[in-house]
Design a protein around this motif. Structure first.
Motif, PDB file in Angstrom:
ATOM      1  N   LEU A   1      -8.858   2.298  -2.411  1.00  0.00           N
ATOM      2  CA  LEU A   1      -7.801   3.061  -1.743  1.00  0.00           C
ATOM      3  C   LEU A   1      -7.758   4.484  -2.290  1.00  0.00           C
ATOM      4  O   LEU A   1      -7.627   5.446  -1.516  1.00  0.00           O
ATOM      5  CB  LEU A   1      -6.455   2.368  -1.955  1.00  0.00           C
ATOM      6  CG  LEU A   1      -5.243   3.047  -1.317  1.00  0.00           C
ATOM      7  CD1 LEU A   1      -5.378   3.089   0.198  1.00  0.00           C
ATOM      8  CD2 LEU A   1      -3.947   2.339  -1.722  1.00  0.00           C
ATOM      9  N   ALA A   2      -7.880   4.620  -3.605  1.00  0.00           N
ATOM     10  CA  ALA A   2      -7.882   5.955  -4.212  1.00  0.00           C
ATOM     11  C   ALA A   2      -9.022   6.799  -3.664  1.00  0.00           C
ATOM     12  O   ALA A   2      -8.849   7.984  -3.350  1.00  0.00           O
ATOM     13  CB  ALA A   2      -7.973   5.833  -5.729  1.00  0.00           C
ATOM     14  N   ARG A   3     -10.205   6.190  -3.544  1.00  0.00           N
ATOM     15  CA  ARG A   3     -11.348   6.930  -2.987  1.00  0.00           C
ATOM     16  C   ARG A   3     -11.085   7.322  -1.542  1.00  0.00           C
ATOM     17  O   ARG A   3     -11.425   8.431  -1.109  1.00  0.00           O
ATOM     18  CB  ARG A   3     -12.619   6.086  -3.076  1.00  0.00           C
ATOM     19  CG  ARG A   3     -13.164   5.914  -4.490  1.00  0.00           C
ATOM     20  CD  ARG A   3     -14.577   5.362  -4.465  1.00  0.00           C
ATOM     21  NE  ARG A   3     -14.626   4.032  -3.856  1.00  0.00           N
ATOM     22  CZ  ARG A   3     -14.473   2.891  -4.520  1.00  0.00           C
ATOM     23  NH1 ARG A   3     -14.224   2.906  -5.825  1.00  0.00           N
ATOM     24  NH2 ARG A   3     -14.555   1.732  -3.897  1.00  0.00           N
TER      25      ARG A   3
ATOM     26  N   SER B   1      -8.693  -0.878   5.437  1.00  0.00           N
ATOM     27  CA  SER B   1      -8.092  -2.192   5.196  1.00  0.00           C
ATOM     28  C   SER B   1      -8.111  -2.505   3.711  1.00  0.00           C
ATOM     29  O   SER B   1      -9.141  -2.362   3.045  1.00  0.00           O
ATOM     30  CB  SER B   1      -8.859  -3.282   5.966  1.00  0.00           C
ATOM     31  OG  SER B   1      -8.263  -4.544   5.753  1.00  0.00           O
ATOM     32  N   ILE B   2      -6.969  -2.923   3.191  1.00  0.00           N
ATOM     33  CA  ILE B   2      -6.844  -3.290   1.786  1.00  0.00           C
ATOM     34  C   ILE B   2      -6.171  -4.657   1.738  1.00  0.00           C
ATOM     35  O   ILE B   2      -5.016  -4.806   2.113  1.00  0.00           O
ATOM     36  CB  ILE B   2      -6.057  -2.226   0.989  1.00  0.00           C
ATOM     37  CG1 ILE B   2      -5.843  -2.656  -0.455  1.00  0.00           C
ATOM     38  CG2 ILE B   2      -4.748  -1.859   1.669  1.00  0.00           C
ATOM     39  CD1 ILE B   2      -5.266  -1.563  -1.343  1.00  0.00           C
TER      40      ILE B   2
ATOM     41  N   LEU C   1       6.009 -11.067  -6.681  1.00  0.00           N
ATOM     42  CA  LEU C   1       5.110 -12.180  -6.432  1.00  0.00           C
ATOM     43  C   LEU C   1       4.082 -11.873  -5.342  1.00  0.00           C
ATOM     44  O   LEU C   1       2.939 -12.337  -5.410  1.00  0.00           O
ATOM     45  CB  LEU C   1       5.927 -13.411  -6.039  1.00  0.00           C
ATOM     46  CG  LEU C   1       5.217 -14.756  -5.989  1.00  0.00           C
ATOM     47  CD1 LEU C   1       4.568 -15.106  -7.326  1.00  0.00           C
ATOM     48  CD2 LEU C   1       6.194 -15.860  -5.591  1.00  0.00           C
ATOM     49  N   PHE C   2       4.460 -11.071  -4.355  1.00  0.00           N
ATOM     50  CA  PHE C   2       3.592 -10.884  -3.195  1.00  0.00           C
ATOM     51  C   PHE C   2       3.102  -9.459  -2.981  1.00  0.00           C
ATOM     52  O   PHE C   2       2.151  -9.245  -2.239  1.00  0.00           O
ATOM     53  CB  PHE C   2       4.312 -11.352  -1.920  1.00  0.00           C
ATOM     54  CG  PHE C   2       4.722 -12.798  -1.949  1.00  0.00           C
ATOM     55  CD1 PHE C   2       3.782 -13.796  -2.118  1.00  0.00           C
ATOM     56  CD2 PHE C   2       6.044 -13.161  -1.817  1.00  0.00           C
ATOM     57  CE1 PHE C   2       4.149 -15.142  -2.147  1.00  0.00           C
ATOM     58  CE2 PHE C   2       6.430 -14.487  -1.838  1.00  0.00           C
ATOM     59  CZ  PHE C   2       5.485 -15.480  -2.004  1.00  0.00           C
ATOM     60  N   TRP C   3       3.751  -8.475  -3.584  1.00  0.00           N
ATOM     61  CA  TRP C   3       3.306  -7.097  -3.396  1.00  0.00           C
ATOM     62  C   TRP C   3       2.277  -6.771  -4.474  1.00  0.00           C
ATOM     63  O   TRP C   3       2.615  -6.586  -5.633  1.00  0.00           O
ATOM     64  CB  TRP C   3       4.483  -6.120  -3.518  1.00  0.00           C
ATOM     65  CG  TRP C   3       5.420  -6.099  -2.365  1.00  0.00           C
ATOM     66  CD1 TRP C   3       5.750  -7.147  -1.545  1.00  0.00           C
ATOM     67  CD2 TRP C   3       6.193  -4.977  -1.915  1.00  0.00           C
ATOM     68  NE1 TRP C   3       6.682  -6.745  -0.626  1.00  0.00           N
ATOM     69  CE2 TRP C   3       6.968  -5.422  -0.817  1.00  0.00           C
ATOM     70  CE3 TRP C   3       6.307  -3.663  -2.346  1.00  0.00           C
ATOM     71  CZ2 TRP C   3       7.846  -4.583  -0.138  1.00  0.00           C
ATOM     72  CZ3 TRP C   3       7.191  -2.811  -1.676  1.00  0.00           C
ATOM     73  CH2 TRP C   3       7.940  -3.267  -0.577  1.00  0.00           C
TER      74      TRP C   3
ATOM     75  N   ALA D   1       0.825  -1.206   0.000  1.00  0.00           N
ATOM     76  CA  ALA D   1       0.000   0.000   0.000  1.00  0.00           C
ATOM     77  C   ALA D   1       0.858   1.254   0.000  1.00  0.00           C
ATOM     78  O   ALA D   1       0.519   2.253  -0.657  1.00  0.00           O
ATOM     79  CB  ALA D   1      -0.938  -0.008   1.207  1.00  0.00           C
ATOM     80  N   THR D   2       1.981   1.229   0.713  1.00  0.00           N
ATOM     81  CA  THR D   2       2.876   2.387   0.727  1.00  0.00           C
ATOM     82  C   THR D   2       3.365   2.688  -0.672  1.00  0.00           C
ATOM     83  O   THR D   2       3.322   3.838  -1.142  1.00  0.00           O
ATOM     84  CB  THR D   2       4.076   2.123   1.656  1.00  0.00           C
ATOM     85  OG1 THR D   2       3.607   1.812   2.967  1.00  0.00           O
ATOM     86  CG2 THR D   2       4.989   3.346   1.732  1.00  0.00           C
ATOM     87  N   GLU D   3       3.832   1.649  -1.362  1.00  0.00           N
ATOM     88  CA  GLU D   3       4.297   1.813  -2.743  1.00  0.00           C
ATOM     89  C   GLU D   3       3.179   2.329  -3.644  1.00  0.00           C
ATOM     90  O   GLU D   3       3.391   3.218  -4.478  1.00  0.00           O
ATOM     91  CB  GLU D   3       4.821   0.477  -3.252  1.00  0.00           C
ATOM     92  CG  GLU D   3       5.319   0.508  -4.682  1.00  0.00           C
ATOM     93  CD  GLU D   3       5.810  -0.847  -5.148  1.00  0.00           C
ATOM     94  OE1 GLU D   3       7.020  -0.994  -5.370  1.00  0.00           O
ATOM     95  OE2 GLU D   3       4.962  -1.764  -5.294  1.00  0.00           O
ATOM     96  N   SER D   4       1.988   1.783  -3.472  1.00  0.00           N
ATOM     97  CA  SER D   4       0.858   2.177  -4.309  1.00  0.00           C
ATOM     98  C   SER D   4       0.422   3.615  -4.033  1.00  0.00           C
ATOM     99  O   SER D   4       0.096   4.368  -4.962  1.00  0.00           O
ATOM    100  CB  SER D   4      -0.322   1.216  -4.098  1.00  0.00           C
ATOM    101  OG  SER D   4       0.011  -0.084  -4.534  1.00  0.00           O
TER     102      SER D   4
END
Length: 231
Positions: A93-95, A77-78, A212-214, A8-11
């Motif tokens: 998340l954007a909203r 929560s995402i 693979l996981f992010w 989520a931080t990266e996104s």
């Protein structure tokens, strides 16, 4: 906001929103950290006076989310479990942070379509830990990524989402591919011989565990990279 989830931080950064704090696992030099995903310093989180804290039900503890909520801070929560859940999760998340919706984007924030799912062509096992050896069930994001790329999971119906596996069981599953990511366990070339001895007919691939996981804004480009490496 504070993000307690590396993906989520990266996104969020790709969406043009920079958190005021994150975990030490988020790989964001210069950004204030508030502990780990499993052991955040709640006092440090609250001291940053966030309007929103982003959590994940796998990486973060329910009691930490509860403590943040009890302090009057909104928690978002995402927790996507599959590739096709990523775009809706990013839109939510954007909203939540009040930025324009994007379906998916690469690490630079440039929109990219998710490649279409490929037909199943073989079986692949991802080892996520060593001592004990562990793998993942089908209802995990990492398994969904491989399925999207055309690989079935011989341990799809394991009793636990992340379960111990013996190398003898790995051999009995006879996968055509064994994937060794560099996280959460830092698999490297020195671990290949033991796996190769157990499944000599399998191809063994070392991959970036983040791909693979992010999940999130990296999903489209991660699928492209993994498809090229594992196809």
């Amino acid at each position: 906001m504070v993000s307690l989830v590396p993906s989520a931080t990266e996104s969020l950064i790709a969406l043009g929103v920079t958190p005021v704090g994150c975990t030490r696992f988020c790989e964001q030099p210069g950004m204030p950290t508030v502990g780990g995903t499993k052991d955040p310093d709640i006092g440090a989180v609250l001291a940053l006076a966030p309007d929103l804290v982003v959590v994940n039900d796998e990486e973060n503890r329910r009691e930490d989310a509860g403590a943040i909520t009890a302090a009057g801070v909104t928690v978002h929560s995402i927790s996507p479990r599959a590739v096709d859940e990523v775009s809706p999760a990013l839109a939510a998340l954007a909203r939540a942070v009040g930025v324009p919706q994007v379906a998916c984007a690469d690490a630079r924030g440039e929109p990219m379509p998710i490649p279409p799912a490929q037909p199943i062509t073989g079986a692949a096992v991802t080892l996520i830990w060593r001592r004990p050896w562990m793998t993942q069930r089908s209802d995990t994001y990492g398994s969904s990524v491989l399925e999207h790329l055309g690989w079935s999971n011989p341990f799809a119906d394991a009793a636990d989402r992340y379960s111990e596996v013996q190398l003898s069981e790995l051999a009995a599953a006879a996968p055509g591919l064994v994937v060794l990511p560099n996280e959460p366990y830092p698999f490297a070339g020195r671990h290949v011989p033991a796996v190769a001895a157990a499944v000599p007919s399998a191809r063994i691939a070392l991959v970036d565990g983040r791909d693979l996981f992010w999940w999130g804004t990296r999903t489209a480009s991660a699928l492209a990279r993994l498809g090229a490496a594992l196809g």
